[in-house]
Design a protein around this motif. Structure first.
Motif, PDB file in Angstrom:
ATOM      1  N   SER A   7      42.361  27.916  38.436  1.00  0.00           N
ATOM      2  CA  SER A   7      43.484  28.844  38.339  1.00  0.00           C
ATOM      3  C   SER A   7      44.517  28.487  39.401  1.00  0.00           C
ATOM      4  O   SER A   7      44.325  27.581  40.214  1.00  0.00           O
ATOM      5  CB  SER A   7      43.010  30.288  38.525  1.00  0.00           C
ATOM      6  N   LYS A   8      45.587  29.222  39.392  1.00  0.00           N
ATOM      7  CA  LYS A   8      46.660  28.972  40.339  1.00  0.00           C
ATOM      8  C   LYS A   8      46.227  29.345  41.750  1.00  0.00           C
ATOM      9  O   LYS A   8      45.592  30.374  41.962  1.00  0.00           O
ATOM     10  CB  LYS A   8      47.888  29.806  39.943  1.00  0.00           C
ATOM     11  N   SER A   9      46.575  28.522  42.713  1.00  0.00           N
ATOM     12  CA  SER A   9      46.225  28.789  44.102  1.00  0.00           C
ATOM     13  C   SER A   9      46.886  30.079  44.582  1.00  0.00           C
ATOM     14  O   SER A   9      48.067  30.334  44.326  1.00  0.00           O
ATOM     15  CB  SER A   9      46.670  27.620  44.991  1.00  0.00           C
TER      16      SER A   9
ATOM     17  N   GLU B 259      27.114  17.931  39.309  1.00  0.00           N
ATOM     18  CA  GLU B 259      27.062  18.094  40.764  1.00  0.00           C
ATOM     19  C   GLU B 259      27.226  19.555  41.167  1.00  0.00           C
ATOM     20  O   GLU B 259      26.481  20.069  42.013  1.00  0.00           O
ATOM     21  CB  GLU B 259      28.158  17.259  41.424  1.00  0.00           C
ATOM     22  N   THR B 260      28.203  20.247  40.553  1.00  0.00           N
ATOM     23  CA  THR B 260      28.445  21.652  40.869  1.00  0.00           C
ATOM     24  C   THR B 260      27.252  22.507  40.474  1.00  0.00           C
ATOM     25  O   THR B 260      26.837  23.408  41.225  1.00  0.00           O
ATOM     26  CB  THR B 260      29.706  22.151  40.142  1.00  0.00           C
TER      27      THR B 260
ATOM     28  N   VAL C  49      30.996  29.934  44.089  1.00  0.00           N
ATOM     29  CA  VAL C  49      31.338  30.257  42.698  1.00  0.00           C
ATOM     30  C   VAL C  49      32.810  30.650  42.592  1.00  0.00           C
ATOM     31  O   VAL C  49      33.524  30.200  41.682  1.00  0.00           O
ATOM     32  CB  VAL C  49      30.444  31.399  42.160  1.00  0.00           C
ATOM     33  N   VAL C  50      33.275  31.467  43.540  1.00  0.00           N
ATOM     34  CA  VAL C  50      34.685  31.862  43.534  1.00  0.00           C
ATOM     35  C   VAL C  50      35.582  30.641  43.653  1.00  0.00           C
ATOM     36  O   VAL C  50      36.613  30.531  42.979  1.00  0.00           O
ATOM     37  CB  VAL C  50      34.966  32.863  44.681  1.00  0.00           C
ATOM     38  N   SER C  51      35.188  29.704  44.489  1.00  0.00           N
ATOM     39  CA  SER C  51      36.001  28.494  44.666  1.00  0.00           C
ATOM     40  C   SER C  51      36.115  27.706  43.368  1.00  0.00           C
ATOM     41  O   SER C  51      37.158  27.097  43.089  1.00  0.00           O
ATOM     42  CB  SER C  51      35.420  27.612  45.778  1.00  0.00           C
ATOM     43  N   GLN C  52      35.060  27.722  42.560  1.00  0.00           N
ATOM     44  CA  GLN C  52      35.107  27.031  41.273  1.00  0.00           C
ATOM     45  C   GLN C  52      36.113  27.694  40.335  1.00  0.00           C
ATOM     46  O   GLN C  52      36.875  27.016  39.634  1.00  0.00           O
ATOM     47  CB  GLN C  52      33.720  26.999  40.618  1.00  0.00           C
ATOM     48  N   TYR C  53      36.102  29.010  40.329  1.00  0.00           N
ATOM     49  CA  TYR C  53      37.083  29.723  39.502  1.00  0.00           C
ATOM     50  C   TYR C  53      38.503  29.459  39.993  1.00  0.00           C
ATOM     51  O   TYR C  53      39.426  29.255  39.195  1.00  0.00           O
ATOM     52  CB  TYR C  53      36.803  31.230  39.509  1.00  0.00           C
TER      53      TYR C  53
ATOM     54  N   VAL D 184      28.485  29.157  34.418  1.00  0.00           N
ATOM     55  CA  VAL D 184      28.357  30.347  35.260  1.00  0.00           C
ATOM     56  C   VAL D 184      29.397  31.361  34.809  1.00  0.00           C
ATOM     57  O   VAL D 184      30.448  30.993  34.270  1.00  0.00           O
ATOM     58  CB  VAL D 184      28.554  29.975  36.755  1.00  0.00           C
ATOM     59  N   ILE D 185      29.080  32.625  35.003  1.00  0.00           N
ATOM     60  CA  ILE D 185      30.064  33.669  34.706  1.00  0.00           C
ATOM     61  C   ILE D 185      29.972  34.763  35.751  1.00  0.00           C
ATOM     62  O   ILE D 185      28.879  35.095  36.226  1.00  0.00           O
ATOM     63  CB  ILE D 185      29.868  34.245  33.285  1.00  0.00           C
TER      64      ILE D 185
END
Length: 285
Positions: free
Chosen positions: A170-172, A123-124, A162-166, A72-73
């Motif tokens: 990355s850093k929280s 799964e994702t 999708v945002v949660s996957q990115y 995904v992008i």
């Protein structure tokens, strides 16, 4: 050779109903006469593309990425992109504007801009694929009383996932230091203001902090000064216009907020190591 245009084409992403949301699923095979350089464009909304099958080579702001399914992008509205090659592709895409995006998600998207393609686990991929299918079903029910609300809510659920996957890669956000928070705030106001606001002192004033402190935060976080980031954003847009349009250097300078195009030309040469016309000529073929 690239297709010449008077400006960078903006794809309105099939928003024929004026809802600010569009969603579609496409499949296509490799086309022997396809010329990727003719496909450069921006979107007028935030777009999310799920590659379900096949491979795509895509260029986003002069960076090339190879996407292999499943992946995904996310692409920001300002980013200029073009498909270079593709093979046996099936892709589902969502376009959604700022008005329809949950404000929290809109803020988080700024934290992951620019984003690279993200490979997905089985799964994702299954969850995102099912979410898109649900969005597509809602988009077809235009006679429902709460059509737009249902479509908006389902699409925001997809965006959140999708945002949660990115963010997982990355850093929280809640672990950001004070320096990083200030730097992010600077980047957020830089984007809508870089053509009119050129001085670090003006950005510091907008953030209600001193110029030395803003510079300290940005340099500590990125390794570069505030002036450097302002110049880089201006030059990125200049490169986009030089490559993707036929506007003259003088016209580009004016569009980017410089009445003195000679000053702009010197800045471009200083930052890139070549003149604006040299950059354009180098990328003609």
């Amino acid at each position: 050779m690239r297709k010449k245009t008077t400006s960078i084409p903006v794809n309105h992403f099939g928003n024929e109903y004026g809802s600010g949301i569009s969603i579609e699923k496409m499949s296509f095979n490799d086309l022997p006469d396809f010329e990727g350089e003719e496909q450069s464009e921006r979107h007028d909304c935030h777009t999310f593309h799920l590659l379900e099958k096949g491979t795509i080579t895509i260029e986003i702001d002069f960076q090339k990425y190879e996407m292999k399914s499943p992946s995904v992008i996310y692409m920001h509205p300002n980013q200029v992109h073009r498909i270079i090659t593709f093979e046996n592709v099936s892709v589902s895409s969502l376009g959604i504007n700022n008005v329809n995006l949950n404000p929290e998600y809109l803020t988080l998207l700024e934290y992951i801009t620019p984003a690279r393609p993200l490979s997905l686990s089985e799964e994702t991929f299954s969850i995102i694929s099912e979410s898109i299918s649900l969005c597509l079903k809602f988009s077809e029910r235009k006679n429902d009383k709460l059509y737009h609300s249902s479509l908006k809510d389902s699409c925001n659920t997809l965006v959140a996932f999708v945002v949660s996957q990115y963010l997982d890669h990355s850093k929280s956000v809640d672990k950001f230091s004070r320096f990083e928070i200030v730097t992010k705030a600077f980047n957020e106001i830089l984007e809508p203001n870089y053509t009119t606001v050129k001085r670090p002192t003006e950005y510091a004033k907008k953030l209600n902090i001193s110029t030395p402190y803003l510079n300290e935060c940005v340099k500590n976080t990125t390794g570069y000064s505030v002036s450097y980031h302002i110049q880089q954003r201006i030059i990125l847009e200049a490169k986009r216009l030089l490559y993707h349009s036929d506007k003259s250097v003088k016209e580009i300078a004016i569009e980017l907020g410089y009445d003195d195009y000679r000053y702009f030309s010197r800045l471009f040469t200083k930052v890139t190591g070549m003149t604006a016309l040299s950059f354009r000529n180098k990328n003609l073929d």
